[in-house]
Each structure stands twice: as C-alpha cells, then as structure tokens.
Design an enzyme around this catalytic site. Structure first.
Site, mmCIF file in Angstrom:
data_model
loop_
_atom_site.group_PDB
_atom_site.id
_atom_site.type_symbol
_atom_site.label_atom_id
_atom_site.label_comp_id
_atom_site.label_asym_id
_atom_site.label_seq_id
_atom_site.Cartn_x
_atom_site.Cartn_y
_atom_site.Cartn_z
ATOM 1 N N ARG A 51 12.521 15.383 7.552
ATOM 2 C CA ARG A 51 11.497 14.923 6.635
ATOM 3 C C ARG A 51 12.038 14.505 5.469
ATOM 4 O O ARG A 51 11.811 13.487 4.596
ATOM 5 C CB ARG A 51 10.309 15.777 6.606
ATOM 6 N N TYR A 103 -5.432 -6.122 -0.581
ATOM 7 C CA TYR A 103 -5.853 -5.671 0.813
ATOM 8 C C TYR A 103 -6.753 -4.645 0.935
ATOM 9 O O TYR A 103 -6.701 -3.747 0.338
ATOM 10 C CB TYR A 103 -4.438 -5.107 1.190
ATOM 11 N N ASP A 175 2.666 -5.882 -3.656
ATOM 12 C CA ASP A 175 2.506 -5.799 -2.309
ATOM 13 C C ASP A 175 2.935 -7.244 -1.673
ATOM 14 O O ASP A 175 2.486 -8.169 -1.955
ATOM 15 C CB ASP A 175 0.880 -5.623 -1.741
ATOM 16 N N LYS A 200 4.442 -6.025 9.363
ATOM 17 C CA LYS A 200 4.215 -7.611 9.596
ATOM 18 C C LYS A 200 5.476 -8.027 9.709
ATOM 19 O O LYS A 200 6.068 -8.301 10.833
ATOM 20 C CB LYS A 200 3.227 -8.026 8.205
#
Ligand code: PLP
Length: 386
Positions: A51, A103, A175, A200
């Site tokens: 992690r 978004y 973004d 994407k």
C-alpha cells in the site's frame, strides 16, 4: 543521461526495465509485503508494504511525473480515487471552485461526500474570467478545471485561470484526461496538480480502470503521499503494468485518434443533417484560439447534434461499428448520449439551457480506418431520418 524528448520518455521514462535481470519491461511485483533483514533494516531502504509502495506502481508513478513535468506522481485504483485523494488535501470550511461542466463524478463526490465534512464548492463558468475572479473569496483554496470539458468541449484558458487563482492564494487542479500530457501539459501552464482518469487515453485499450495524480512541488508531494498511504486506494501491480504498457504507445495512438477526429469533424461540420458540432480543432469552435495556444491540437472527442427530423434512438440502434457505451479514449470508437447517460443527473431544463440537448451525441473517435467510421456515421444518420 540527457533529458529525453517526450516520445522517448513514453518508452524509457521513469524507471526503464529491470536492472536486476535486464528485462526490458518493469516486472509485475505481485507481492503485498517485503522481507526485512532485521528490526528497522529495510532492503534498499524503501520497500516495506505494497500500500505504501510497490516497485511496479513506483515505475508508473515516476513515468507519469516525468511526462507531466511534475515533482512526483501517484497511482490510484480509479480516476475518482485520484480526485478523492487530491480533495483530501483540504480542510473543512474550505471552498473549492469547479468549472460548471466538470466531470459528473467530481461534482458528485463534492456534492454528496465531501459536503458532509463541510468542504464546500460552487460551480463557475471558467470561460468568463472577470466574473470568475470575483468568486475567489478568502476561503477558496482551489479551483478544479477541465479543458476541453465534457460534453461540449468547452475550452478554459488554463494559464489565465492559474494567474488569477495564484493571486488569491488558491491551488489550480486540472483534470487532463481528455488531452493527456502528449497534447497538453497543465503544470507548464501554471497548474499545481494534474489528475487523470487513466482508464481513458493513457490506458487506451478499455481494459482497465485507473487514476493518476501529478504534483508540482515537493511540499504537495509529501502531503499527497501521506494521503495515498493513509486512505489506501492504490493501483495494484497488474494494472500498473498494463498502464505502463498502454502509455508506451500514447503518441502513435493519439496521432491516429486526432487524424480520424479531424476528418470526421470536417465531414460533420459540412453536413446539413447536423445542426451543431463541437470540436476544439475546428476554427469555428468557441475557444479554438485558446486551445491552440495551450494544446497541441483539438484532441479526439467530438460532440454533435442531429438536426430536427431525426430519431436519436434510431441513430444509436443503426450504428454497426461504433459501440454505444460509457467511457472514452480507447482504440475503438464509442458514442454516448449525454442527456441520458453521463449527464442524466442534471435536470432537463438546466441541461437544455447549457446546450446538452436530447439530440446531442458524444463521439470518442477511435483508431479504426477513418473511411469505415465515416461510412458507419453516414448510414446511421440516414437511417435515423423520421
Ligand atoms: C472518466 C473520468 C473521470 C473518472 O475516472 P474513473 O477512472 O472512471 O474513476 C474523471 N474525469 C474525467 C474527465 C473522466 O472522463
């Protein structure tokens, strides 16, 4: 080694291959933990628990930091996990400004989750700079923008917004999902943090969900590293490997994506059955000039509205090659219907007012042969005539 050019960095940037074995690819370190030689004696002094840090993920994080020109990169389990981690940098009673066409998931996490912790927000038209400046009250600590933004491909002047925000002591978060660092580098334009849905274009093959964040300063890097380790929505080593692999072909893929998009946009713009077209690469697009100054080209997302006398349902049903699906940025072309899919949460009246009509179609142009894409669009438009 001398500074690599961007296209070389896509292949060799970050951590290149595996120095132990000579493997040309970074191995998938599928392990949760790392053996320690003795109390307080960590091997190589870094790896402890996956992690906190994993070598495959670290290679991806170094790569995206180099590509965006930032101090450090961070990989998360999704774009929303990356955005959530960045929002976790702020305190309660702080206000974040959002571009009005941000978004939907970014809006939702602020509206429904962070608002419960008194992190407030307001939606702003980031194309109106004079009006925007008035919104920077002392409790505003950041602004989140997208350019181009979804689904009308609205362009925001990143450099100008950064200048205004910094004058008021606020951070600028961009973004960059729709452009990627190949077409636009927000940190060089003045932004402080870049986030990506790597699901994407960076992944590029519609086969993984991932998020990335890159920060400009060491101070932000230390803070975000702490949040990433504390909240723990990290990207696993398999997906980190897939994403590194996807990024290697980013430039060649995007060149074809953009070539195809420009070709289809030209055809759609000259078609009488198309009422409106939104593509930042067309000189007729509002924001074309600003986009030319801050990005390499118009990208590969197109939105268009069919003229009256067409049945949108028939259009979607008639497409044979182009799939109706959420998401974007993969090698295959996809269409979506913003009014009922990505932007369904917005009341109809508001939607219509901002231009997201029931006849609006969003097209993520893939890298298929452009003649086939054109033929598919053409026959679907014909079939949709009422
Ligand atoms: C898809 C998307 C996101 C969310 O990313 P996920 O990987 O789906 O969590 C954020 N911003 C933009 C612009 C997107 O298109």
């Amino acid at each position: 080694m001398c500074k690599q050019k961007f296209n070389t960095a896509l292949i060799h940037g970050g951590i290149d291959g595996d120095s132990r074995t000579g493997a040309v690819n970074v191995p998938i370190y599928q392990t949760s933990t790392f053996k320690q030689d003795g109390l307080g004696e960590l091997r190589e002094g870094i790896w402890e628990y996956s992690r906190t840090g994993n070598p495959t993920r670290a290679a991806l994080e170094a790569l995206i930091a180099q590509l965006e020109g930032g101090e450090a990169g961070f990989a998360f389990a999704s774009g929303m996990a990356a955005i959530t981690a960045v929002l976790s940098l702020f305190q309660s009673n702080v206000k974040i400004l959002l571009s009005s066409n941000v978004y939907g998931g970014t809006f939702r996490v602020l509206d429904k989750v962070f608002s419960r912790f008194n992190l407030t927000y307001s939606l702003e038209d980031t194309t109106d700079l004079a009006a925007l400046e008035k919104e920077f009250t002392p409790n505003v600590k950041a602004i989140i923008i997208e350019s181009p933004a979804n689904p009308l491909l609205t362009i925001t002047d990143i450099r100008a917004v950064a200048e205004i925000a910094h004058r008021h002591g606020a951070l600028v978060i961009v973004d960059n999902t729709f452009m990627t660092p190949y077409l636009q580098q927000p940190l060089a334009l003045g932004a402080d943090i870049v986030v990506h849905s790597a699901t994407k274009y960076l992944g590029g093959h519609s086969d993984l969900v991932a998020g990335l964040a890159v920060v400009k300063t060491r101070e932000l890097a230390d803070k975000l590293a702490f949040v990433q380790n504390s909240t723990g929505a990290v990207l696993g080593p398999q997906d980190a490997f897939l994403l590194i692999r996807g990024i290697k072909t980013l430039a060649v893929r995007l060149d074809r994506h953009v070539e195809n998009a420009a070709y289809l946009a030209d055809w759609l713009a000259g078609n009488l059955e198309v009422k409106k077209i939104y593509y930042p690469g067309l000189t007729s697009h509002i924001g074309y000039e600003i986009n030319q100054q801050q990005a390499k080209n118009g990208g590969a997302m197109i939105s268009f509205e069919l003229a009256e006398g067409h049945d949108i349902r028939k259009f979607f049903k008639s497409l044979q090659l182009i799939a109706l699906a959420e998401s974007l940025g993969g090698v295959e072309s996809l269409v979506c219907h913003p009014a009922t899919m990505t932007h369904a949460a917005i009341p109809r009246e508001t939607r219509e007012k901002i231009g997201i009509t029931d006849n609006l179609i969003r097209l993520s142009v893939g890298i298929e042969d452009k003649a086939d894409l054109l033929a598919d669009l053409k026959q679907a438009i014909e079939e949709s005539r009422i």
